[in-house]
Motif scaffolding. Structure first.
Motif, short mmCIF file in Angstrom:
data_model
loop_
_atom_site.label_atom_id
_atom_site.label_comp_id
_atom_site.label_asym_id
_atom_site.label_seq_id
_atom_site.Cartn_x
_atom_site.Cartn_y
_atom_site.Cartn_z
N SER A 184 -30.82 177.36 65.80
CA SER A 184 -31.92 177.05 66.73
C SER A 184 -32.53 178.32 67.31
O SER A 184 -33.33 178.26 68.25
N GLU A 185 -32.12 179.44 66.72
CA GLU A 185 -32.61 180.76 67.16
C GLU A 185 -32.34 180.97 68.65
O GLU A 185 -33.25 181.22 69.45
N GLY A 186 -31.07 180.83 68.99
CA GLY A 186 -30.66 181.09 70.38
C GLY A 186 -31.07 180.00 71.34
O GLY A 186 -31.30 180.28 72.53
N GLY A 187 -31.17 178.77 70.84
CA GLY A 187 -31.54 177.65 71.71
C GLY A 187 -33.04 177.47 71.85
O GLY A 187 -33.51 176.71 72.70
N LYS A 188 -33.80 178.13 71.00
CA LYS A 188 -35.28 178.05 71.09
C LYS A 188 -35.79 176.66 70.71
O LYS A 188 -36.74 176.15 71.31
N TYR A 189 -35.15 176.03 69.69
CA TYR A 189 -35.61 174.74 69.20
C TYR A 189 -34.67 173.62 69.69
O TYR A 189 -33.46 173.84 69.81
N PRO A 190 -35.21 172.45 69.89
CA PRO A 190 -34.35 171.33 70.28
C PRO A 190 -33.43 170.91 69.14
O PRO A 190 -33.76 171.11 67.96
N VAL A 191 -32.27 170.35 69.52
CA VAL A 191 -31.30 169.88 68.53
C VAL A 191 -31.21 168.37 68.64
O VAL A 191 -30.98 167.82 69.71
N LEU A 192 -31.42 167.68 67.51
CA LEU A 192 -31.34 166.22 67.45
C LEU A 192 -30.06 165.81 66.71
O LEU A 192 -29.83 166.23 65.58
N CYS A 193 -29.25 165.01 67.38
CA CYS A 193 -28.10 164.40 66.73
C CYS A 193 -28.37 162.91 66.61
O CYS A 193 -28.82 162.27 67.57
N ASP A 194 -28.11 162.30 65.46
CA ASP A 194 -28.54 160.92 65.21
C ASP A 194 -27.57 159.86 65.74
O ASP A 194 -27.80 158.67 65.54
N THR A 195 -26.50 160.26 66.42
CA THR A 195 -25.51 159.30 66.91
C THR A 195 -25.26 159.54 68.39
O THR A 195 -24.80 160.61 68.79
N SER A 196 -25.55 158.55 69.19
CA SER A 196 -25.53 158.71 70.64
C SER A 196 -24.17 159.12 71.20
O SER A 196 -24.09 160.05 72.01
N PRO A 197 -23.04 158.48 70.83
CA PRO A 197 -21.75 158.90 71.41
C PRO A 197 -21.41 160.35 71.10
O PRO A 197 -20.84 161.05 71.93
N CYS A 198 -21.76 160.80 69.90
CA CYS A 198 -21.50 162.20 69.54
C CYS A 198 -22.34 163.13 70.41
O CYS A 198 -21.85 164.15 70.93
N LEU A 199 -23.61 162.77 70.60
CA LEU A 199 -24.48 163.60 71.39
C LEU A 199 -24.01 163.67 72.84
O LEU A 199 -24.12 164.71 73.49
N TYR A 200 -23.47 162.54 73.35
CA TYR A 200 -22.99 162.53 74.73
C TYR A 200 -21.87 163.54 74.93
O TYR A 200 -21.85 164.28 75.92
N ARG A 201 -20.95 163.59 73.97
CA ARG A 201 -19.89 164.61 74.08
C ARG A 201 -20.49 166.01 73.97
O ARG A 201 -20.12 166.92 74.72
N MET A 202 -21.41 166.19 73.05
CA MET A 202 -22.01 167.51 72.87
C MET A 202 -22.67 167.98 74.16
O MET A 202 -22.54 169.14 74.55
N LYS A 203 -23.35 167.08 74.86
CA LYS A 203 -24.01 167.45 76.11
C LYS A 203 -23.00 167.86 77.18
O LYS A 203 -23.28 168.70 78.03
N ARG A 204 -21.83 167.24 77.14
CA ARG A 204 -20.82 167.55 78.15
C ARG A 204 -20.15 168.89 77.93
O ARG A 204 -19.70 169.53 78.89
N VAL A 205 -20.08 169.33 76.68
CA VAL A 205 -19.30 170.55 76.40
C VAL A 205 -20.14 171.71 75.88
O VAL A 205 -19.64 172.84 75.80
N MET A 206 -21.38 171.45 75.51
CA MET A 206 -22.23 172.53 74.98
C MET A 206 -23.37 172.81 75.96
O MET A 206 -24.07 171.90 76.40
N HIS A 207 -23.57 174.07 76.25
CA HIS A 207 -24.58 174.42 77.26
C HIS A 207 -25.56 175.49 76.79
O HIS A 207 -26.43 175.91 77.55
N SER A 208 -25.45 175.90 75.53
CA SER A 208 -26.32 176.97 75.04
C SER A 208 -27.52 176.45 74.25
O SER A 208 -28.40 177.22 73.88
#
Length: 953
Positions: A799-823
């Motif tokens: 994402s070039e250092g967080g420049k572009y948005p990241v889309l995950c196609d599965t909501s429960p997975c994305l929820y965990r990602m939001k909780r533990v990923m901040h970059s």
């Protein structure tokens, strides 16, 4: 055949209870009968500060079962206590005998006379009743603070009121008819003339006794006047003696006596309410006065013709809320004596509302305020003001010392005495060292709640509580002629004080009433009528610590309605109750046999069948996530061997997902060859032979998924770019045989993104990446974090250092990602479509009815409204069943514990109209369970968006 453990449990019961059990077993199935240590403890606890553990728990589903239970109760002289939600605060729903639980059934309702009446069974939650009436601009009269969780049976049996209903719109005033099952098993339907005639013929002696009591009351002017006076303010102490003053017809008297009788005179199997208007125009003002006296003087100038509510909050109440998000900054600046009055006005239209506002401003003009009086009719603003009032009790629960319980008492004074009485109440609380206790309440009705914390595990604290209650009783009754219980019911808490409040003559009449309806005192004994002067000091509940995640739990039960396993095994409240007991037994070393039994018995109902979805935190006033606690418990059972296996699977994700795709493809091929019926029978047989260790196949099992090829940004000048991370679930699982769209989710997602003009970046080595959620849910926290960190590093790079948005196609997975990923900036499908794609796509609304299921993770990310808006852009009619919450599939538990998914979605099929032919969600495993239990194809919302959109020209 009876198990050895059940046999031993029964042998510990008195003979009369063993006989009762054998008779009940003839019509109550085994999965609704309990006498074991775990279930009797789990069901025995309610929101009150009393602890009585039933000998037997029965989950009852019909009036016919209630009638039979009442008859065998009389036969064996075994007492019964009825319970709905268990939100009761005064000890009226606990027992050491037989607890009859209604939760999970009794959901019938009917709307009559264009919404002016509503028929309700006792298992319906109050807020559900109001949803039924929403299209008629009506609601039920009672509006307790627990209306989102309390059931109609308890609301009526306690004559619960609330902030706006006062004494005019409570159950007593708005009941139209009742169906009552009396202590001899007789059903009386007051709305059926034949039933009334039959009852008059068969129960002539009871009716004559009712008329005799009425005659005695009417012939005593002093008692009659006392009754009239006491019900001018809120009063739920004792029985509803006003029924004898308000009515002459004995059946009307009986009907109104049942309201507020707390299950001690009979069982209410159905109630018909007269409904009240739900005004659409509202405005509120939080008025700050310099002290309590000025605030109470303001209350005296208001009445229900002018305002709908006036809530009093002392300075300590406000302090508990001033640090909460969204609170007005000026709360922190107030003086030590400042007192708030939260006023609401309502009108049928905007003009009427403005007139009410002007009227209130004029009435209060001469009373000095700390800040200028200002009303707001903006919904978000006045709801935020009411969040202050609603958050006070939970806030006390959150800041209390661990191990203490929260006690909320409930009194009422004549409104003209409110200022003096409130100040005197504060003096009493300070006298007994409850200086941090708070006072607030429904000031318009003279109704105050005072809340404090108490450790009933410390014997030296009991005299302090006893002294407080004695002084409060003197203050309320002797000094001001008020009510010791205004709206929370008498229960065990105030039963010893009923005679003190009402006087000997009235109390004798109440005892006669109890004897008329329940001569052997088998219906909820010890409640309302209790000659033990120490009853309110006995059987008090300790609150031992279990773990920091759950230690603030107050047992309110607000979590249980949303719980996936509530009708299968346990609720979050019950899981916490059991774990507190287990941890306390470990600390004390007492009763190792009981400890061992509870630990063993907890595994399936408490651990295995917990979906760990965390929705309980969304309805818990303290935000307790019992799912997180169960994950912690699972982590405690992780052995070195299990950890090695988990790490090995994590290190070989490509192989694991490849094997899954291959296996699903093979199974799908066999399904195609053998057909659904043969395949289903084979799968059931194999699972049975394996002792339920083989995951259960179902007809909506998908074929293998597809792994999209990695791609990097090719055109740096493209204005729209997105990093697309297909989850391991969507990479492994494709469409099912009967799904409407046979493409893989990645194909549908890429189609939508291309139409919207997005350049898509897919990370390299995608098949080896995972968010870590499968390991987290099973308690392998270190493995989960390792996989998350690995994924975040890759996403940050592409994402070039967080420049572009990241889309995950599965909501429960994305929820965990939001909780533990901040970059990186993370989005799941609904949010990304709503926030980015609506403006880049042309939508053609389809002439269809579609169902949508908002996953637990999407609910926790506050995406429910966005989900609905996206679906509405795609289809003319959108169905979102209100009583379907977590689907219970919970990752792989839909295969390994299929009964959880079945129980969670038991109401789904009936909630969908025949015109609905497809459903949409945003989690592949959830969609499998939804398809199975609805009979419809459920797929990702992405498929629906792709179906109804074209690129904008």
């Amino acid at each position: 055949m009876m198990s050895q453990e059940l046999q031993k449990d029964l042998e510990k019961l008195p003979k009369s209870y063993q006989d009762f059990w054998e008779e009940a077993a003839c019509f109550i199935p085994a999965n609704r009968r309990f006498c074991d240590p775990l279930h009797t403890l789990a069901y025995g606890i309610d929101a009150s500060f009393y602890r009585l553990i039933p000998k037997i728990v029965l989950k009852v589903r019909s009036p016919e079962e209630i009638t039979k239970i009442i008859k065998i109760s009389r036969q064996f002289k075994v007492p019964l206590t009825f319970r709905t939600a268990g939100t009761s605060l005064s000890g009226q729903a606990v027992t050491d005998s037989v607890l009859v639980v209604l939760q999970g059934a009794w959901k019938g309702h009917a709307i009559l006379e264009r919404g002016e009446k509503i028929v309700l069974e006792p298992g319906i939650i109050g807020a559900e009743a109001n949803r039924f009436l929403k299209n008629y601009a009506r609601k039920i009269g009672p509006d307790p603070a627990s209306i989102d969780h309390a059931m109609i049976g308890g609301i009526a049996a306690n004559n619960a009121s609330g902030m706006c209903c006062g004494t005019a719109d409570n159950s007593y005033q708005t009941v139209a008819d009742l169906k009552i099952i009396l202590g001899d098993g007789t059903l009386l339907d007051t709305g059926d003339s034949s039933s009334c005639s039959d009852f008059a013929a068969s129960h002539g002696e009871l009716i004559q006794e009712i008329l005799k009591i009425r005659a005695e009351i009417i012939s005593d002017p002093q008692l009659t006047e006392s009754i009239r006076r006491k019900y001018k303010i809120k009063n739920t102490t004792g029985y509803s003696l006003n029924a004898f003053v308000d009515f002459e017809d004995p059946l009307e008297i009986i009907k109104h006596l049942m309201i507020g009788s707390e299950g001690t005179l009979g069982f209410i199997s159905e109630i018909t309410y007269h409904t009240v208007i739900e005004h659409s125009h509202k405005a509120s003002a939080l008025i700050i006065y310099p002290d309590m006296e000025q605030a109470c003087l303001a209350v005296q100038k208001l009445d229900r013709e002018t305002v709908a509510a006036a809530e009093l909050m002392d300075r300590i109440s406000l302090q508990t809320m001033e640090e909460k998000p969204g609170m007005p900054p000026y709360l922190k600046t107030l003086s030590a004596t400042a007192t708030a009055l939260l006023v609401e006005v309502r009108g049928v239209d905007a003009e009427t509302l403005q007139g009410k506002i002007a009227q209130v401003e004029e009435l209060l003009r001469e009373i000095p305020t700390v800040l200028p009086l200002s009303f707001t009719a903006v919904k978000s603003e006045y709801e935020n003001l009411w969040n202050i009032r609603k958050g006070i009790f939970p806030a006390v629960g959150a800041i209390r010392a661990l191990g203490t319980g929260v006690i909320i008492e409930d009194v009422a004074f004549p409104k003209e005495n409110l200022a003096e009485a409130t100040l005197a109440l504060r003096e009493i609380m300070d006298k007994y060292s409850y200086g941090d206790g708070i006072i607030y309440g429904h000031a318009l009705d003279g109704n105050l709640h005072f809340v404090f914390t108490q450790d009933f595990g410390r014997a030296e604290d009991l005299p302090r509580y006893e002294g407080l209650m004695q002084d409060v009783s003197e203050l309320v009754v002797a000094r001001f002629g008020g009510s010791l219980k205004a709206e929370h019911g008498t229960g065990r808490n105030m039963a010893p004080f009923v005679e003190f409040e009402w006087g000997k003559k009235a109390y004798v009449l109440m005892k006669r009433l109890k004897a008329i309806f329940d001569p052997e005192s088998l219906l909820n004994p010890g409640v309302i009528i209790n000659d033990n002067p120490q009853a309110y000091l006995e059987n008090l509940k300790n609150m031992p610590q279990a773990h920091q995640i759950v230690d603030t739990c107050t047992n309110c039960g607000f979590c249980q309605n949303i719980c996936t396993s509530k009708n299968l095994t346990l609720t979050p409240r019950q899981r916490i109750v059991i774990q507190r007991e287990i941890q306390e037994l470990k600390r004390t070393g007492d009763d190792p046999e009981r400890l061992s039994r509870l630990e063993k018995d907890f595994l399936y109902p408490g651990n295995v069948t917990c979906a760990v979805d965390g929705l309980c935190a969304t309805t818990c006033p303290l935000g307790i996530n019992t799912g997180d606690y169960v994950k912690f418990l699972r982590s405690q059972s992780v052995t070195p061997v299990k950890r090695w296996v988990a790490d090995s699977l994590a290190n070989h994700m490509g192989g694991v997902t490849g094997v899954m795709r291959l296996g699903l493809g093979a199974v799908n091929g066999v399904h195609g060859l053998l057909g659904t019926k043969v395949m289903k029978n084979l799968a059931l047989g194999a699972r049975k032979i394996s002792g339920d260790t083989i995951p259960l196949w179902n007809p909506w099992m998908p074929k293998g998924g597809k792994v999209p090829a990695p791609s990097r940004a090719a055109n740096s000048s493209a204005p729209l770019k997105v990093v697309y991370f297909p989850s391991c679930i969507s990479r492994s699982m494709g469409a099912a045989k009967n799904d409407l769209d046979q493409r893989s989710l990645s194909e549908a997602t890429l189609s939508v993104l291309k139409k919207a003009g997005y350049e898509v970046i897919i990370p390299p080595k995608i098949d080896c990446l995972c968010c870590g959620m499968p390991w987290e849910s099973k308690g392998f926290f270190e493995t989960a974090d390792k996989k998350s960190a690995e994924l975040e590093k890759v996403l940050f790079t592409v994402s070039e250092g967080g420049k572009y948005p990241v889309l995950c196609d599965t909501s429960p997975c994305l929820y965990r990602m939001k909780r533990v990923m901040h970059s990186v900036k993370l989005y799941e499908p609904v949010e990304f479509i709503h926030d980015f794609l609506l403006q880049h796509l042309s939508f053609q609304q389809l002439p269809e009815t579609v169902a949508i299921h908002v996953t637990c993770s999407s609910v926790k990310m506050n995406l429910k409204d966005k989900f609905y808006n996206v679906a509405q852009a795609c289809a003319e009619n959108v169905i979102m069943p209100s009583d379907v919450h977590c689907c219970g599939f919970a990752g792989d538990r839909g295969f390994t514990v299929p009964e959880l998914n079945t129980s969670a979605l038991a109401s789904l099929k009936d909630a969908l109209p025949e015109s609905c032919h497809s459903g949409y969600s945003n989690s592949r495993t959830c969609e499998i369970g939804l398809s199975l239990h609805s009979g419809l194809s459920y797929q990702s919302i992405v498929y629906l968006v792709d179906k109804c959109t074209t690129a904008k020209i």
